[in-house]
Design an enzyme around this catalytic site. Structure first.
Site, PDB file in Angstrom:
ATOM      1  N   TYR A   4       0.886  -1.061  -0.106  1.00 56.12           N
ATOM      2  CA  TYR A   4      -0.102   0.043   0.125  1.00 56.12           C
ATOM      3  C   TYR A   4       0.910   1.378  -0.129  1.00 56.12           C
ATOM      4  O   TYR A   4       1.532   1.359   0.955  1.00 56.12           O
ATOM      5  CB  TYR A   4      -0.823  -0.190   1.264  1.00 56.12           C
ATOM      6  CG  TYR A   4      -1.866   1.059   1.452  1.00 56.12           C
ATOM      7  CD1 TYR A   4      -2.654   1.440   0.513  1.00 56.12           C
ATOM      8  CD2 TYR A   4      -1.959   1.767   2.716  1.00 56.12           C
ATOM      9  CE1 TYR A   4      -3.710   2.226   0.702  1.00 56.12           C
ATOM     10  CE2 TYR A   4      -2.796   2.714   2.947  1.00 56.12           C
ATOM     11  CZ  TYR A   4      -3.632   3.010   1.863  1.00 56.12           C
ATOM     12  OH  TYR A   4      -4.574   3.938   2.086  1.00 56.12           O
ATOM     13  N   TYR A 166     -11.737  -4.583   7.058  1.00 58.81           N
ATOM     14  CA  TYR A 166     -10.463  -4.210   7.760  1.00 58.81           C
ATOM     15  C   TYR A 166     -10.469  -3.264   8.926  1.00 58.81           C
ATOM     16  O   TYR A 166      -9.969  -3.370  10.011  1.00 58.81           O
ATOM     17  CB  TYR A 166      -9.493  -3.901   6.489  1.00 58.81           C
ATOM     18  CG  TYR A 166      -8.045  -3.568   7.317  1.00 58.81           C
ATOM     19  CD1 TYR A 166      -7.255  -4.358   7.458  1.00 58.81           C
ATOM     20  CD2 TYR A 166      -7.967  -2.181   7.501  1.00 58.81           C
ATOM     21  CE1 TYR A 166      -5.911  -3.996   8.077  1.00 58.81           C
ATOM     22  CE2 TYR A 166      -6.775  -1.919   8.442  1.00 58.81           C
ATOM     23  CZ  TYR A 166      -5.693  -2.641   8.307  1.00 58.81           C
ATOM     24  OH  TYR A 166      -4.464  -2.335   9.066  1.00 58.81           O
ATOM     25  N   HIS A 167     -11.218  -2.158   8.579  1.00 61.64           N
ATOM     26  CA  HIS A 167     -10.982  -1.034   9.460  1.00 61.64           C
ATOM     27  C   HIS A 167     -11.905  -1.386  10.469  1.00 61.64           C
ATOM     28  O   HIS A 167     -12.020  -0.761  11.695  1.00 61.64           O
ATOM     29  CB  HIS A 167     -11.349   0.226   8.895  1.00 61.64           C
ATOM     30  CG  HIS A 167     -10.279   0.574   7.939  1.00 61.64           C
ATOM     31  ND1 HIS A 167     -10.324   0.233   6.522  1.00 61.64           N
ATOM     32  CD2 HIS A 167      -9.155   1.214   7.907  1.00 61.64           C
ATOM     33  CE1 HIS A 167      -9.444   0.731   5.809  1.00 61.64           C
ATOM     34  NE2 HIS A 167      -8.709   1.399   6.726  1.00 61.64           N
ATOM     35  N   HIS A 545      -9.171   8.523  11.512  1.00 56.58           N
ATOM     36  CA  HIS A 545      -8.775   7.309  12.633  1.00 56.58           C
ATOM     37  C   HIS A 545      -9.000   7.703  13.952  1.00 56.58           C
ATOM     38  O   HIS A 545      -8.291   8.236  14.740  1.00 56.58           O
ATOM     39  CB  HIS A 545      -7.379   6.773  12.292  1.00 56.58           C
ATOM     40  CG  HIS A 545      -7.192   6.316  11.020  1.00 56.58           C
ATOM     41  ND1 HIS A 545      -6.850   6.715   9.951  1.00 56.58           N
ATOM     42  CD2 HIS A 545      -7.438   4.786  10.707  1.00 56.58           C
ATOM     43  CE1 HIS A 545      -6.599   6.156   8.988  1.00 56.58           C
ATOM     44  NE2 HIS A 545      -7.019   4.721   9.326  1.00 56.58           N
TER      45      HIS A 545
END
Length: 672
Positions: A4, A166-167, A545
């Site tokens: 990534y 994923y998150h 986040h």
């Protein structure tokens, strides 16, 4: 095999991509910076400090051309981690491919039809965990629906959505929650596409076949491997029973993986390598549930932005497994295992129950809008933190086996991570202004851009599929900020529930335990000051986040503080205004995007100018020690990083900071 990657500028990222492809990487995974993800040009006030930090800034077709220069898009498989602005980035990607085809003297339509790759485009998890949403849920779902309908016809090898659990795990989801929330998102999308009437029923299997997933693999190897087998089973059942898909191939559960970053530690970061390998094995050992693509984080991700060498190390981990081991030579190793079958059945049963609960609420969108899913994740994350703090969950090098020899990998922390040149933001802002000025100085180009944006607004209002208008905007040299602004005018913006106000956390405590002792400190200090202690937890900038900020807010509330937390994406000015209006005793800032050196000084300056310069400011995030020292020199009272995992200890520190700022003597903490 991907890493990534993307940072600083399109040209710098292009050079990185070409180096990685030369090293044997077999696909590209593009990281975009936060302004691009949230629809702002680099010269917008909200882009301050964020340009090029966590990915590459892409403002217009010129940037997209530069990003993929000398990389033939017809031959590439490209994953783009983009959500709210996914339609726009796909439009730019398509037009870049058309321009490459024209330059090669080939048919642009054939190049577009051959494009292969993925746009993440999962907005549900943005409301729950990552925070790069722009529009409210309903129009966001419409954008996804339009992309699915368009790509199935025009770019049939493209995955228009990568449903991303994923998150969710990064935000605290249990395996059951990760499965259930991802599957509920898939139901919301598939139902929306079906009900839109844009795809004939006889072609709906093609839609199902292009749905892909992006999953997290944690270090609990057996549980994670069984989770993937449970995903495979549930997806097969769902697509057969709910949508009537009879083609086995169309029902295949296709997923990629980024292995877990939440569990990577700043303490003894060399241990992260074996964590990454275990997590990779969890999604490769079981052939019947094997990932189709894998991205691995770097060992030093908890310290800062990994360097190219660190990314190379992660790529080599995959290559050793694929080419040196015999893993890929055998059928599924777990078929017939009683232990595995029992665990898979347990996860399937739990996920079905949670999916039914969400459906009874009206589906995934309703469960987002009510705050149910967000509160559940915050609660799960709080429980995870409690187990780590208590030692029930052992993290080697963090809460057990903490003694260590000097680490040569981190002997020079200033060179153990990559930094972004501060001049990148200024150059990007100047470049996008120059782009607009050159375009608008040409009457023909300006007219085309204005007309493209007018069509976009009109199509947004009429309900037409928005991809064609977006592609015309890309061809007409419209910028990212202009495209998003046009849709904001029609759709509005949205602030998702924070999940903090729900009944979560560890509020029940016995007298004398760690939390009880902190509560005593908070209460005694409040009595001395004659008022309840109030703290503001703020997230300046575009960093979405919010997991750390939420956990601090929850524990502070449980410790007896009055907490002001307004969620993500606030300007320094808004944070200062809230701190003054609420007359708080302390401001806590959380930044994980690397923009701390730009945004924190603005908050400090704003407090001084508002006459609140005596209010102490503490900062938490992924902050290198050199930056931490500079922040403290600028007036920050304390800096916390991922190694500071004990929330009760942090709460005690906050009380101490408040007491010192008010001229009170430190209190002794009563022994357990």
């Amino acid at each position: 095999m991907r890493t990534y990657a993307g940072h600083s500028s399109a040209a710098a990222s292009n050079a990185l991509y070409r180096r990685n492809l030369d090293k044997g990487q077999t696909g590209l995974s593009v990281a975009f910076d936060l302004p691009t993800q949230t629809g702002y040009d680099p010269d917008h006030s909200l882009a301050r400090g964020e340009v090029g930090k966590v990915g590459v800034p892409i403002s217009h077709i010129g940037d997209m051309d530069a990003l993929f220069a000398d990389i033939p898009l017809r031959e590439m498989n490209t994953s783009m981690t983009i959500n709210a602005t996914a339609m726009w980035l796909l439009a730019l990607y398509q037009v870049a491919a058309e321009r490459q085809a024209a330059a090669a003297g080939e048919d642009p339509a054939q190049w577009v039809h051959a494009l292969a790759g993925t746009t993440q485009n999962d907005i549900i998890k943005e409301y729950l965990s990552r925070g790069t949403y722009v529009f409210p849920p309903a129009p966001s779902l419409r954008l996804i629906t339009d992309m699915v309908a368009y790509t199935v016809r025009e770019i049939p090898k493209w995955n228009p959505i990568n449903i991303c659990s994923y998150h969710l795990q990064e935000a605290g989801a249990t395996p059951v929650q990760e499965i259930a929330y991802a599957m509920s998102t898939a139901v919301a999308v598939l139902d929306a596409v079906r009900d839109s009437g844009q795809v004939p029923p006889e072609e709906f299997a093609s839609v199902v076949a292009r749905i892909s997933f992006f999953v997290n693999a944690g270090v609990r190897f057996v549980e994670e491997m069984c989770k993937m087998r449970a995903f495979v089973q549930l997806w097969d059942e769902l697509t057969r029973d709910r949508y009537g898909v009879t083609d086995d191939k169309a029902r295949r559960f296709r997923y990629g993986v980024q292995v877990n970053s939440l569990g990577l530690t700043e303490a003894q970061p060399e241990n992260n390598v074996q964590r990454i390998v275990l997590e990779m094995l969890a999604v490769t050992l079981s052939k019947d549930a094997r990932a189709r693509a894998i991205q691995l984080p770097a060992w030093n991700e908890a310290l800062g932005l990994p360097r190219p060498w660190d990314q190379q190390w992660s790529l080599r981990l995959q290559q050793v497994l694929a080419y040196e081991s015999d893993l890929l030579e055998y059928d599924d190793l777990f078929t017939g295992s009683v232990v595995v079958e029992r665990k898979v059945a347990e996860l399937v049963e739990g996920a079905r129950a949670e999916m039914n609960r969400i459906e009874e609420m009206g589906g995934a969108v309703a469960a987002v809008e009510s705050g149910y899913m967000k509160s559940a994740l915050v609660a799960s994350h709080a429980e995870r933190r409690r187990r780590i703090e208590s030692g029930e969950a052992v993290i080697v090098g963090l809460n057990r086996f903490e003694t260590t020899e000097p680490n040569p990998l981190t002997a020079d922390l200033e060179t153990a991570i990559q930094t972004v040149d501060p001049g990148v933001e200024r150059a990007a802002a100047d470049a996008v202004r120059a782009w607009r000025e050159r375009r608008d100085s040409d009457p023909e180009r300006r007219t085309r851009a204005v007309a493209a944006l007018e069509r976009l607004r009109a199509d947004a209002a009429s309900g037409a599929n928005l991809v064609a208008a977006s592609v015309e905007c890309a061809r007409a040299e419209v910028t990212t900020g202009e495209w998003t602004s046009a849709l904001r005018e029609e759709f509005g913006e949205y602030r998702a529930p924070t999940g903090v106000s729900g009944s979560v956390g560890v509020s029940a405590s016995e007298p004398g335990d760690a939390l009880g002792r902190v509560r005593d400190l908070v209460a005694r200090t409040g009595e001395e000051l004659g008022e309840k202690l109030r703290i503001l937890v703020g997230k300046p900038g575009l960093d979405g986040h919010s997991n750390g900020a939420e956990q601090v807010a929850v524990r502070a509330r449980d410790a007896g503080f009055e907490v002001v937390y307004q969620g993500i994406r606030l300007t320094p000015e808004q944070i200062v205004a809230a701190a003054v209006a609420e007359d708080v005793h302390l401001v806590g800032l959380s930044i994980l995007s690397g923009s701390h050196m730009e945004l924190v000084p603005e908050v400090l300056r704003g407090l001084r100018e508002a006459g609140a310069g005596d209010v102490p400011v503490i900062v938490g995030g992924i902050i290198p020690e050199g930056d931490a020292a500079a922040l403290r020199a600028a007036g920050v009272a304390m800096v916390f990083t991922p190694k500071d995992f004990g929330l009760n200890d942090i709460m005690s520190e906050l009380v101490g900071v408040i007491r010192r700022s008010r001229g009170l003597a430190d209190l002794e903490v009563a022994p357990a």
